[in-house]
Design a protein around this motif. Structure first.
Motif, PDB file in Angstrom:
ATOM      1  N   THR A  44      28.108  17.061  18.434  1.00 57.99           N
ATOM      2  CA  THR A  44      27.310  16.010  17.821  1.00 57.99           C
ATOM      3  C   THR A  44      26.595  16.591  16.607  1.00 57.99           C
ATOM      4  OG1 THR A  44      26.932  15.054  19.997  1.00 57.99           O
ATOM      5  CG2 THR A  44      25.517  14.296  18.239  1.00 57.99           C
ATOM      6  N   ASP A  45      26.713  15.922  15.465  1.00 59.66           N
ATOM      7  CA  ASP A  45      26.056  16.335  14.227  1.00 59.66           C
ATOM      8  C   ASP A  45      25.332  15.140  13.634  1.00 59.66           C
ATOM      9  OD1 ASP A  45      27.295  19.018  14.026  1.00 59.66           O
ATOM     10  OD2 ASP A  45      29.131  17.890  13.672  1.00 59.66           O
ATOM     11  N   SER A  46      24.214  15.387  12.959  1.00 63.13           N
ATOM     12  CA  SER A  46      23.509  14.336  12.223  1.00 63.13           C
ATOM     13  C   SER A  46      22.585  14.990  11.201  1.00 63.13           C
ATOM     14  CB  SER A  46      22.709  13.432  13.167  1.00 63.13           C
ATOM     15  OG  SER A  46      21.636  14.144  13.737  1.00 63.13           O
ATOM     16  N   ARG A  47      21.976  14.164  10.364  1.00 60.93           N
ATOM     17  CA  ARG A  47      21.033  14.691   9.378  1.00 60.93           C
ATOM     18  C   ARG A  47      19.668  14.959   9.995  1.00 60.93           C
ATOM     19  NH1 ARG A  47      21.396  13.044   4.066  1.00 60.93           N
ATOM     20  NH2 ARG A  47      19.858  14.669   3.788  1.00 60.93           N
ATOM     21  N   PHE A  48      19.233  14.064  10.930  1.00 56.90           N
ATOM     22  CA  PHE A  48      17.913  14.182  11.530  1.00 56.90           C
ATOM     23  C   PHE A  48      17.979  13.864  13.011  1.00 56.90           C
ATOM     24  CE2 PHE A  48      17.411  12.750   7.138  1.00 56.90           C
ATOM     25  CZ  PHE A  48      16.672  13.801   6.631  1.00 56.90           C
ATOM     26  N   GLY A  49      16.968  14.323  13.747  1.00 58.27           N
ATOM     27  CA  GLY A  49      16.919  14.029  15.169  1.00 58.27           C
ATOM     28  C   GLY A  49      15.541  14.278  15.741  1.00 58.27           C
ATOM     29  N   SER A  50      15.361  13.815  16.973  1.00 60.47           N
ATOM     30  CA  SER A  50      14.112  14.081  17.692  1.00 60.47           C
ATOM     31  C   SER A  50      14.438  14.284  19.162  1.00 60.47           C
ATOM     32  CB  SER A  50      13.109  12.944  17.513  1.00 60.47           C
ATOM     33  OG  SER A  50      13.579  11.765  18.125  1.00 60.47           O
ATOM     34  N   ILE A  51      13.611  15.100  19.816  1.00 63.81           N
ATOM     35  CA  ILE A  51      13.768  15.376  21.244  1.00 63.81           C
ATOM     36  C   ILE A  51      12.464  14.973  21.917  1.00 63.81           C
ATOM     37  CG2 ILE A  51      14.168  17.123  23.005  1.00 63.81           C
ATOM     38  CD1 ILE A  51      15.497  18.833  20.850  1.00 63.81           C
ATOM     39  N   ALA A  52      12.573  14.140  22.946  1.00 62.72           N
ATOM     40  CA  ALA A  52      11.381  13.692  23.671  1.00 62.72           C
ATOM     41  C   ALA A  52      11.647  13.780  25.164  1.00 62.72           C
ATOM     42  CB  ALA A  52      11.029  12.265  23.267  1.00 62.72           C
ATOM     43  N   GLU A  53      10.593  13.537  25.927  1.00 59.94           N
ATOM     44  CA  GLU A  53      10.687  13.497  27.385  1.00 59.94           C
ATOM     45  C   GLU A  53      11.314  14.776  27.940  1.00 59.94           C
ATOM     46  OE1 GLU A  53      12.685   9.806  28.305  1.00 59.94           O
ATOM     47  OE2 GLU A  53      11.477   8.744  26.829  1.00 59.94           O
ATOM     48  N   ASP A  54      10.833  15.911  27.484  1.00 60.60           N
ATOM     49  CA  ASP A  54      11.321  17.228  27.937  1.00 60.60           C
ATOM     50  C   ASP A  54      12.835  17.392  27.791  1.00 60.60           C
ATOM     51  OD1 ASP A  54       8.826  18.248  28.502  1.00 60.60           O
ATOM     52  OD2 ASP A  54       8.832  17.470  30.543  1.00 60.60           O
ATOM     53  N   GLY A  55      13.389  16.877  26.721  1.00 61.59           N
ATOM     54  CA  GLY A  55      14.815  17.026  26.468  1.00 61.59           C
ATOM     55  C   GLY A  55      15.691  15.996  27.142  1.00 61.59           C
ATOM     56  N   ALA A  56      15.107  15.072  27.874  1.00 64.79           N
ATOM     57  CA  ALA A  56      15.900  14.045  28.561  1.00 64.79           C
ATOM     58  C   ALA A  56      16.396  12.975  27.604  1.00 64.79           C
ATOM     59  CB  ALA A  56      15.077  13.400  29.677  1.00 64.79           C
ATOM     60  N   ARG A  57      15.787  12.897  26.406  1.00 65.88           N
ATOM     61  CA  ARG A  57      16.178  11.886  25.410  1.00 65.88           C
ATOM     62  C   ARG A  57      16.243  12.554  24.039  1.00 65.88           C
ATOM     63  NH1 ARG A  57      15.498   6.218  24.358  1.00 65.88           N
ATOM     64  NH2 ARG A  57      14.927   5.879  22.194  1.00 65.88           N
ATOM     65  N   ILE A  58      17.411  12.485  23.412  1.00 63.00           N
ATOM     66  CA  ILE A  58      17.611  13.030  22.070  1.00 63.00           C
ATOM     67  C   ILE A  58      18.042  11.879  21.177  1.00 63.00           C
ATOM     68  CG2 ILE A  58      18.906  14.647  20.637  1.00 63.00           C
ATOM     69  CD1 ILE A  58      19.349  16.322  23.201  1.00 63.00           C
ATOM     70  N   GLU A  59      17.258  11.612  20.151  1.00 66.79           N
ATOM     71  CA  GLU A  59      17.605  10.542  19.221  1.00 66.79           C
ATOM     72  C   GLU A  59      18.098  11.173  17.921  1.00 66.79           C
ATOM     73  OE1 GLU A  59      15.711   6.486  17.314  1.00 66.79           O
ATOM     74  OE2 GLU A  59      14.709   7.485  18.971  1.00 66.79           O
ATOM     75  N   LEU A  60      19.221  10.692  17.415  1.00 67.19           N
ATOM     76  CA  LEU A  60      19.821  11.201  16.184  1.00 67.19           C
ATOM     77  C   LEU A  60      19.955  10.054  15.197  1.00 67.19           C
ATOM     78  CD1 LEU A  60      22.671  13.246  17.884  1.00 67.19           C
ATOM     79  CD2 LEU A  60      20.494  14.124  17.052  1.00 67.19           C
ATOM     80  N   TRP A  61      19.757  10.357  13.907  1.00 69.38           N
ATOM     81  CA  TRP A  61      19.935   9.319  12.907  1.00 69.38           C
ATOM     82  C   TRP A  61      20.426   9.903  11.595  1.00 69.38           C
ATOM     83  CZ3 TRP A  61      15.197  10.801  14.817  1.00 69.38           C
ATOM     84  CH2 TRP A  61      14.270  11.306  13.934  1.00 69.38           C
ATOM     85  N   GLN A  62      21.065   9.054  10.845  1.00 64.28           N
ATOM     86  CA  GLN A  62      21.671   9.298   9.540  1.00 64.28           C
ATOM     87  C   GLN A  62      22.917  10.184   9.651  1.00 64.28           C
ATOM     88  OE1 GLN A  62      18.723  10.192   6.627  1.00 64.28           O
ATOM     89  NE2 GLN A  62      20.092   9.742   4.938  1.00 64.28           N
ATOM     90  N   ASP A  63      24.059   9.561   9.409  1.00 67.42           N
ATOM     91  CA  ASP A  63      25.365  10.239   9.417  1.00 67.42           C
ATOM     92  C   ASP A  63      25.655  10.936  10.750  1.00 67.42           C
ATOM     93  OD1 ASP A  63      25.659   9.414   6.761  1.00 67.42           O
ATOM     94  OD2 ASP A  63      24.734  11.248   5.996  1.00 67.42           O
ATOM     95  N   VAL A  64      25.512  10.197  11.835  1.00 67.22           N
ATOM     96  CA  VAL A  64      25.739  10.745  13.168  1.00 67.22           C
ATOM     97  C   VAL A  64      27.237  10.749  13.471  1.00 67.22           C
ATOM     98  CG1 VAL A  64      25.218  10.507  15.625  1.00 67.22           C
ATOM     99  CG2 VAL A  64      23.512   9.829  13.921  1.00 67.22           C
ATOM    100  N   VAL A  65      27.738  11.892  13.947  1.00 65.36           N
ATOM    101  CA  VAL A  65      29.152  12.025  14.306  1.00 65.36           C
ATOM    102  C   VAL A  65      29.229  12.731  15.660  1.00 65.36           C
ATOM    103  CG1 VAL A  65      31.379  13.055  13.694  1.00 65.36           C
ATOM    104  CG2 VAL A  65      29.875  12.184  11.897  1.00 65.36           C
ATOM    105  N   ILE A  66      30.003  12.122  16.591  1.00 63.34           N
ATOM    106  CA  ILE A  66      30.311  12.771  17.874  1.00 63.34           C
ATOM    107  C   ILE A  66      31.814  12.957  17.902  1.00 63.34           C
ATOM    108  CG2 ILE A  66      30.317  12.562  20.383  1.00 63.34           C
ATOM    109  CD1 ILE A  66      27.996  10.720  20.230  1.00 63.34           C
ATOM    110  N   ARG A  67      32.272  14.131  18.317  1.00 71.89           N
ATOM    111  CA  ARG A  67      33.719  14.351  18.380  1.00 71.89           C
ATOM    112  C   ARG A  67      34.068  15.267  19.552  1.00 71.89           C
ATOM    113  NH1 ARG A  67      31.788  18.122  15.434  1.00 71.89           N
ATOM    114  NH2 ARG A  67      32.801  19.945  14.670  1.00 71.89           N
TER     115      ARG A  67
END
Length: 176
Positions: free
Chosen positions: A101-124
Motif C-alpha cells: 500500500t502506497d499513498s502521499r499521506f496517512g494517519s494512524i489512530a486507535e493504537d494502529g487499529a485504523r490507518i487512513e490513507l489519502w491522495q494517490d492511494v494504491v494497493i497491489r
C-alpha cells in the motif's frame, strides 16, 4: 595642534549624529535584547516527530506481519493520532504473500487499529497482478480489511472495474 571649531561646526556635527541615531534606530528598530523564553507545550503541539520512519510488527510466532515506512511521522497526543508523509505499508497475508500500500499521506489512530490513507492511494498484490487505486482509503490491519467511500478503480489482468466505494477483505481476496 588642534584647531578650534566654530559653534556652527559643533552644532552641525551634533545634529548630524542625532539625525543618524534617529534614522538608524527607526530603520532597524533597535529592540531591547532579552533572554529568550521557552515555549510552553500546548495540547496542539506535536508530542514527537520521526524522520525516515521504519516500523515492523510480528505475530506470536515471530513472523513478520507488517512492514511500514514513511518519510516522516508526527504524533499528536490529542487526538492520539500520528500523521505520515509518503507512507508505504506491506502487510503479509496468511499465505505470506504481501499486499503493498502506497499513498502521499496517512494517519494512524486507535493504537494502529485504523490507518487512513489519502491522495494517490494504491494497493497491489504481486502474485496476482491485482491493483486498487483511489484517493482515500481506511485500512484495518487486525481484520486485514480496507474500505473507502471514494471513487475506486480495481485493475487485474485484462480487467478493470470502476466504482464508488469499496470494502475489501485482503486475506480472502474478496471485494464488495
Amino acid at each position: 595642534m588642534f584647531k578650534r571649531l566654530s559653534w556652527k561646526s559643533v552644532a552641525s556635527i551634533v545634529l548630524t549624529g542625532l539625525a543618524a541615531t534617529l534614522f538608524f534606530g527607526w530603520a532597524f528598530e533597535i529592540v531591547d535584547i532579552q533572554p529568550a523564553r521557552l515555549a510552553t507545550k500546548s495540547d496542539e503541539s506535536p508530542e514527537w516527530y520521526w524522520e525516515v520512519a521504519h516500523y515492523r510488527a510480528f505475530d506470536e510466532q515471530g513472523a513478520l506481519v507488517q512492514d511500514a515506512t514513511a518519510d516522516g511521522v508526527i504524533y499528536y497526543k490529542i487526538p492520539d493520532t500520528a500523521y505520515m508523509a509518503e507512507p508505504r505499508i506491506k502487510v503479509f497475508a496468511d499465505d505470506r504473500t504481501p499486499w503493498y500500500t502506497d499513498s502521499r499521506f496517512g494517519s494512524i489512530a486507535e493504537d494502529g487499529a485504523r490507518i487512513e490513507l489519502w491522495q494517490d492511494v494504491v494497493i497491489r498484490k504481486d502474485s496476482e497482478d491485482v491493483t486498487v487505486k483511489t484517493q482515500r482509503l481506511v485500512l484495518f490491519p487486525e481484520q486485514n480489511m480496507a474500505e473507502t467511500d471514494s471513487p475506486v478503480t480495481l485493475l487485474g489482468i485484462g480487467t478493470r472495474t470502476d466504482a464508488i466505494g469499496m470494502r475489501a477483505w485482503l486475506e480472502e481476496e474478496k471485494t464488495e
